[in-house]
Design a protein around this motif. Structure first.
Motif, PDB file in Angstrom:
ATOM      1  N   GLY A  85       0.794  -1.225   0.000  1.00 48.91           N
ATOM      2  CA  GLY A  85       0.000   0.000   0.000  1.00 48.91           C
ATOM      3  C   GLY A  85       0.824   1.271   0.000  1.00 48.91           C
ATOM      4  O   GLY A  85       0.274   2.366  -0.061  1.00 48.91           O
ATOM      5  N   LEU A  86       2.139   1.139   0.063  1.00 48.56           N
ATOM      6  CA  LEU A  86       3.017   2.301   0.123  1.00 48.56           C
ATOM      7  C   LEU A  86       3.400   2.714  -1.297  1.00 48.56           C
ATOM      8  O   LEU A  86       4.294   2.146  -1.903  1.00 48.56           O
ATOM      9  N   ARG A  87       2.713   3.721  -1.825  1.00 49.21           N
ATOM     10  CA  ARG A  87       2.914   4.123  -3.216  1.00 49.21           C
ATOM     11  C   ARG A  87       4.025   5.161  -3.317  1.00 49.21           C
ATOM     12  O   ARG A  87       3.804   6.332  -3.608  1.00 49.21           O
ATOM     13  N   ILE A  88       5.241   4.711  -3.034  1.00 49.11           N
ATOM     14  CA  ILE A  88       6.421   5.552  -3.137  1.00 49.11           C
ATOM     15  C   ILE A  88       7.345   4.945  -4.190  1.00 49.11           C
ATOM     16  O   ILE A  88       7.666   3.761  -4.135  1.00 49.11           O
ATOM     17  N   ALA A  89       7.751   5.759  -5.130  1.00 55.10           N
ATOM     18  CA  ALA A  89       8.571   5.268  -6.236  1.00 55.10           C
ATOM     19  C   ALA A  89       9.791   6.161  -6.418  1.00 55.10           C
ATOM     20  O   ALA A  89       9.951   7.168  -5.733  1.00 55.10           O
ATOM     21  N   TRP A  90      10.658   5.764  -7.344  1.00 49.93           N
ATOM     22  CA  TRP A  90      11.808   6.603  -7.674  1.00 49.93           C
ATOM     23  C   TRP A  90      12.045   6.580  -9.179  1.00 49.93           C
ATOM     24  O   TRP A  90      11.497   5.733  -9.905  1.00 49.93           O
ATOM     25  N   MET A  91      12.860   7.510  -9.625  1.00 50.76           N
ATOM     26  CA  MET A  91      13.108   7.667 -11.051  1.00 50.76           C
ATOM     27  C   MET A  91      14.579   7.989 -11.273  1.00 50.76           C
ATOM     28  O   MET A  91      15.189   8.722 -10.491  1.00 50.76           O
ATOM     29  N   VAL A  92      15.137   7.407 -12.327  1.00 51.76           N
ATOM     30  CA  VAL A  92      16.494   7.743 -12.762  1.00 51.76           C
ATOM     31  C   VAL A  92      16.390   8.234 -14.200  1.00 51.76           C
ATOM     32  O   VAL A  92      15.952   7.502 -15.088  1.00 51.76           O
ATOM     33  N   ALA A  93      16.782   9.489 -14.417  1.00 56.28           N
ATOM     34  CA  ALA A  93      16.677  10.081 -15.754  1.00 56.28           C
ATOM     35  C   ALA A  93      17.572  11.307 -15.821  1.00 56.28           C
ATOM     36  O   ALA A  93      18.108  11.770 -14.802  1.00 56.28           O
ATOM     37  N   ASN A  94      17.720  11.841 -17.017  1.00 53.24           N
ATOM     38  CA  ASN A  94      18.479  13.075 -17.184  1.00 53.24           C
ATOM     39  C   ASN A  94      17.815  14.215 -16.412  1.00 53.24           C
ATOM     40  O   ASN A  94      16.585  14.260 -16.292  1.00 53.24           O
ATOM     41  N   PRO A  95      18.591  15.130 -15.866  1.00 54.15           N
ATOM     42  CA  PRO A  95      18.033  16.210 -15.044  1.00 54.15           C
ATOM     43  C   PRO A  95      16.927  17.005 -15.726  1.00 54.15           C
ATOM     44  O   PRO A  95      15.937  17.370 -15.081  1.00 54.15           O
ATOM     45  N   GLU A  96      17.075  17.278 -17.024  1.00 52.75           N
ATOM     46  CA  GLU A  96      16.040  18.069 -17.705  1.00 52.75           C
ATOM     47  C   GLU A  96      14.719  17.312 -17.789  1.00 52.75           C
ATOM     48  O   GLU A  96      13.644  17.908 -17.729  1.00 52.75           O
ATOM     49  N   ILE A  97      14.789  15.982 -17.893  1.00 53.78           N
ATOM     50  CA  ILE A  97      13.563  15.178 -17.910  1.00 53.78           C
ATOM     51  C   ILE A  97      12.920  15.177 -16.531  1.00 53.78           C
ATOM     52  O   ILE A  97      11.707  15.355 -16.393  1.00 53.78           O
ATOM     53  N   ASP A  99      13.163  17.407 -14.231  1.00 49.63           N
ATOM     54  CA  ASP A  99      12.603  18.740 -13.973  1.00 49.63           C
ATOM     55  C   ASP A  99      11.210  18.880 -14.571  1.00 49.63           C
ATOM     56  O   ASP A  99      10.283  19.380 -13.916  1.00 49.63           O
ATOM     57  N   LYS A 100      11.051  18.422 -15.788  1.00 49.46           N
ATOM     58  CA  LYS A 100       9.740  18.520 -16.445  1.00 49.46           C
ATOM     59  C   LYS A 100       8.708  17.630 -15.745  1.00 49.46           C
ATOM     60  O   LYS A 100       7.538  18.023 -15.576  1.00 49.46           O
ATOM     61  N   ILE A 101       9.119  16.432 -15.333  1.00 49.39           N
ATOM     62  CA  ILE A 101       8.185  15.518 -14.689  1.00 49.39           C
ATOM     63  C   ILE A 101       7.786  16.028 -13.306  1.00 49.39           C
ATOM     64  O   ILE A 101       6.635  15.893 -12.889  1.00 49.39           O
ATOM     65  N   VAL A 102       8.724  16.628 -12.583  1.00 51.83           N
ATOM     66  CA  VAL A 102       8.397  17.213 -11.281  1.00 51.83           C
ATOM     67  C   VAL A 102       7.337  18.301 -11.435  1.00 51.83           C
ATOM     68  O   VAL A 102       6.363  18.370 -10.671  1.00 51.83           O
ATOM     69  N   VAL A 108      -0.488  17.909 -11.047  1.00 44.52           N
ATOM     70  CA  VAL A 108      -1.477  16.841 -10.877  1.00 44.52           C
ATOM     71  C   VAL A 108      -1.870  16.660  -9.413  1.00 44.52           C
ATOM     72  O   VAL A 108      -3.056  16.640  -9.063  1.00 44.52           O
ATOM     73  N   ASP A 109      -0.870  16.480  -8.514  1.00 42.87           N
ATOM     74  CA  ASP A 109      -1.199  16.177  -7.119  1.00 42.87           C
ATOM     75  C   ASP A 109      -0.246  16.838  -6.113  1.00 42.87           C
ATOM     76  O   ASP A 109      -0.159  16.394  -4.972  1.00 42.87           O
ATOM     77  N   LEU A 110       0.467  17.864  -6.531  1.00 47.93           N
ATOM     78  CA  LEU A 110       1.419  18.610  -5.700  1.00 47.93           C
ATOM     79  C   LEU A 110       2.655  17.792  -5.341  1.00 47.93           C
ATOM     80  O   LEU A 110       3.776  18.185  -5.652  1.00 47.93           O
ATOM     81  N   GLN A 111       2.478  16.630  -4.679  1.00 46.00           N
ATOM     82  CA  GLN A 111       3.640  15.816  -4.313  1.00 46.00           C
ATOM     83  C   GLN A 111       3.150  14.483  -3.766  1.00 46.00           C
ATOM     84  O   GLN A 111       1.967  14.309  -3.476  1.00 46.00           O
TER      85      GLN A 111
END
Length: 242
Positions: A85-97, A99-102, A108-111
């Motif tokens: 039930g713990l919906r915590i994830a991580w991402m590895v990508a180029n910084p510019e990507i 930044d856009k996803i953040v 969408v949901d603030l954080q």
């Protein structure tokens, strides 16, 4: 191929213990895939929620580890290795990507939940997450082996299934012409459930498949559930006309 290039905006893949089939891409396929995306230069989401749950075989390098052009966005999750039930994830990508996803996530949901993130962080600081993962791997491996062995013993020989090296799922294939969704009410009457395969295909078809999850139930219920499912399958096979 060039004429199709502009139509590819992004691709989503699960190379490790894929949902729903449980299949893992071999190394050669990964290399060929990287060559293709480098040639046509489009982004790929590499979803890896099950990658830590390997029970057999050798670990295969991720697509991200072979990425030389920054096209791969690697996604991981604590929900399959720590707490469902713990919906915590991580991402590895180029910084510019990132930044856009953040910025998109903020719209969408603030954080994500700060409380859930602190829970995860405290657990990792206070306990050994790797030891926990090894414990659930041993449990899931036992359940996978038991489910697959029981299916081998109980299912009609015309019905096949995958034997995944890890992850949570096995993919069952019925003979052509059978429909897992139509069969499902009979299975539910026996207090057993699966996920019909048709909805996994965006273009329809492939209704002669269904997904089983072996991670959740204790061993005795796995055996009983597969036996009940096998009873329905035997009845369906007796009436099956190819």
């Amino acid at each position: 191929m060039a004429q199709y290039g502009p139509r590819v905006r992004m691709m989503y893949v699960i190379p490790e213990f894929q949902n729903p089939t449980g299949i893992t891409w071999p190394l050669e396929r990964r290399k060929q895939f990287i060559d293709i995306i480098n040639r046509y230069d489009f982004p790929v989401l590499e979803d890896n929620p099950y990658g830590e749950l390997r029970y057999d075989g050798e670990k295969v390098p991720s697509l991200k580890s072979m990425d030389t052009k920054g096209n791969i966005v690697f996604l991981g999750s604590f929900s399959k290795i720590f707490m469902p039930g713990l919906r915590i994830a991580w991402m590895v990508a180029n910084p510019e990507i990132i930044d856009k996803i953040v910025k998109l996530k903020q719209a969408v949901d603030l954080q994500s939940s700060s409380f859930a993130q602190r829970q995860t962080s405290y657990y990792i600081d206070m306990y050994d997450l790797d030891t926990h993962v090894e414990k659930i791997k041993a449990l899931y491996k036992t359940r996978r082996d038991l489910m697959c062995q029981t299916m081998k013993e109980e299912f009609p020989k015309e019905i096949t299934f995958t034997y995944p090296e890890g992850g949570l799922f096995t993919w069952v294939t019925l003979p052509e012409g059978m429909d897992a969704k139509e069969m499902m009410p009979k299975v539910l009457d026996k207090d057993v459930a699966y996920v019909p395969g048709g909805p996994f295909y965006p273009n329809g078809g492939h209704v002669n498949h269904f997904r089983l999850n072996y991670s959740n139930m204790p061993e005795e219920r796995i055996v009983e559930g597969i036996k009940r499912l096998a009873d329905v399958l035997k009845e369906e096979m007796a009436a099956y006309k190819p």
